[in-house]
Every structure is written in C-alpha cells, then in structure tokens.
Design an enzyme around this catalytic site. Sequence first.
Site, PDB file in Angstrom:
ATOM      1  CG  ASP A 155      15.670 -60.543  37.123  1.00  0.00           C
ATOM      2  OD1 ASP A 155      16.427 -61.030  37.887  1.00  0.00           O
ATOM      3  OD2 ASP A 155      16.146 -59.623  36.472  1.00  0.00           O
ATOM      4  CE  LYS A 218      14.493 -56.478  34.597  1.00  0.00           C
ATOM      5  NZ  LYS A 218      14.940 -57.618  34.401  1.00  0.00           N
ATOM      6  CE  LYS A 254      18.171 -56.651  35.579  1.00  0.00           C
ATOM      7  NZ  LYS A 254      18.197 -58.045  35.463  1.00  0.00           N
TER       8      LYS A 254
END
EC number: 4.1.2.4
Length: 318
Positions: A155, A218, A254
Amino acid sequence: MSAHQQGTELDLSWISKIQVNKPAVLRRAEQIQARRPVKKEWQAAWLLKAVTCIDLTTLSGDDTASNIQRLCYKAKYPIREDLLKALNMHDKGITTAAVCVYPARVCDAVRALKAAGCDIPVASVATGFPAAQTHLKTRLEEIRLAVEDGATEIDVVINRTLVLTGQWKALYDEIRQFRKACGEAHLKTILATGELGSLTNVYKASMIAMMAGSDFIKTSTGKETVNATFPVAIVMLRAIRDFFWKTGNKVGFKPAGGIRSAKDSLVWLSLIKEELGDEWMKPELFRIGASTLLADIERQIYHHVTGRYAAYHDLPMS
C-alpha cells in the site's frame, strides 16, 4: 488476488478536460446513505461478505510482535466458530482478506501466519507512509525491503505535492517505479484524498494511478483529518468504471479511515454494488482498510444469532 493490472501509456487527454460536478456527487452520496440497510438473514450474509473484504490493520507506533500475532490470529478466526455454525458457515473458510502492517512488522506477520498454517496475504504500507515526504530512492527501497520480507501486497502513498501542483507526468512516473519495485506483489495506491484539494483532483489522481499500473486505488492513509468519505468514493468509483470502459482493465477499490461500524460496511458494499456491480463485490477487487470494524461486525452477528448484545467477555478477541 487477481493478476496484475498492467496499466497503460500516459494519456493526459483522459484528464485534461475533466471537471467533477460536485453538487451531483453530493446528492448521490446523500442518496446512498439514506437507503435502508439490508435486514435479518440478508444482513448476516452481507456482514460476512464484509469480513472477507477487510484488510485487518494495525499501524501504531507501539506495535510489537505480540500484538501482530494477535492481529493475525483474529484475521484467521474473525468470527467465533459457534456463531458461524449457527449460520451454517463454519466450513466456508471465512477469514479477512489480508493483514496490513508497517514494513518493520512484515516479518512478524509472516511468521505468525505461517505458524497458524494460514495463507492470508500480508500487506505493508510503504513509500514514507503516511506523508510520502521522503526521497524517492528511500521510498523505492522501502517497497523492495517489504517484498523481500514477505509482503505480497504493498500500500503505497502518493506525493500529494505532485497533484496539488498539477505534475501529472511526474506522478505517473513515480507510481510506475513503485509498480516495478513491487515485482510480483500487488500495488495499492493511496491517494490521501483529504489532502488533494478538490474532487476533480481526486478523479485525475485516480486515473493517473490506474494508468501507471495500480491494482487498487485507496482513499486514505487513515491518518489524515478527512479520510474515506462517500463523495470521494463516488468520484473514485466513477474513475474506475471509466478506466474499465476505456481499457478493459479492472482496478480494485479500498476505502480506509473512519470505517468503524457494521452499518458503515453495509453502506460501502451497497455503493460498490450499485456503482460497479456484483463483480467488484469480492476481495480481489474490494477491500476495506480497518482496525476496529471487525469487532462491531462480530457483535452484530452475535446479536443476530443470540438475540442479545454481547458483553465484553463474550467476544474477548474483538
């Protein structure tokens, strides 16, 4: 997770004339939040679906090997077995989608999951999380070290300066380098939308991240003042849909930061279903980054099965 999303060549014409209609986005956000959530048996099924999409996360300065071990145990056994048996779901292998930790804790998570005989993926934040205000070489090395330690999902967080100053090619080039540094690991790109200035910038950053090869986009690090919001999500989901129509490539989504209640998770699932369809309602294409959400989902499932709310000692691992 599915195969890597390879991205495309940079094409600034895709974003050059984009202007997001903010009032329309806000109306859509109000509409989705006003819907009645699913009830009874359907609600239990949706909550279990949400469990399988959680990246169970700890990103605290006081993380240790022992609390990483507890996190991994909870990821493998997210809902008490007797509750799953009551729902006839005890043999379905329900786990969270992944665990998400700092790079220095990746080895702890890999060891804990291996000891538990579990193949849940380990995700690591990287690239100077949460601010991304470190040298590019340092950020790239952080990715490589996390992968070397066993992380299979990375991430990364973008340098917001590049968005705020309109340096779209530089942003694309950085994320391409992140993609390369990940090797076989999947790349989730955190946009930190609360610091991008406008919904139009959110759309443009989403599209650049997907062109550069992100497997997921995300919303947030969870450390910003404003994290996952429905208006931002709608813009990002529309960008995902547009990118799919243009390229045929599916990119995951996300949300993260501030998602704490079971009811929240139901609204997020509804939004995904309505904006992208059933195909995105699976952990390969939808994740929820959360630390405390799972505890509330387990409490709601306990109430569904027993008819009463759990006392603290009923769910000691929550």
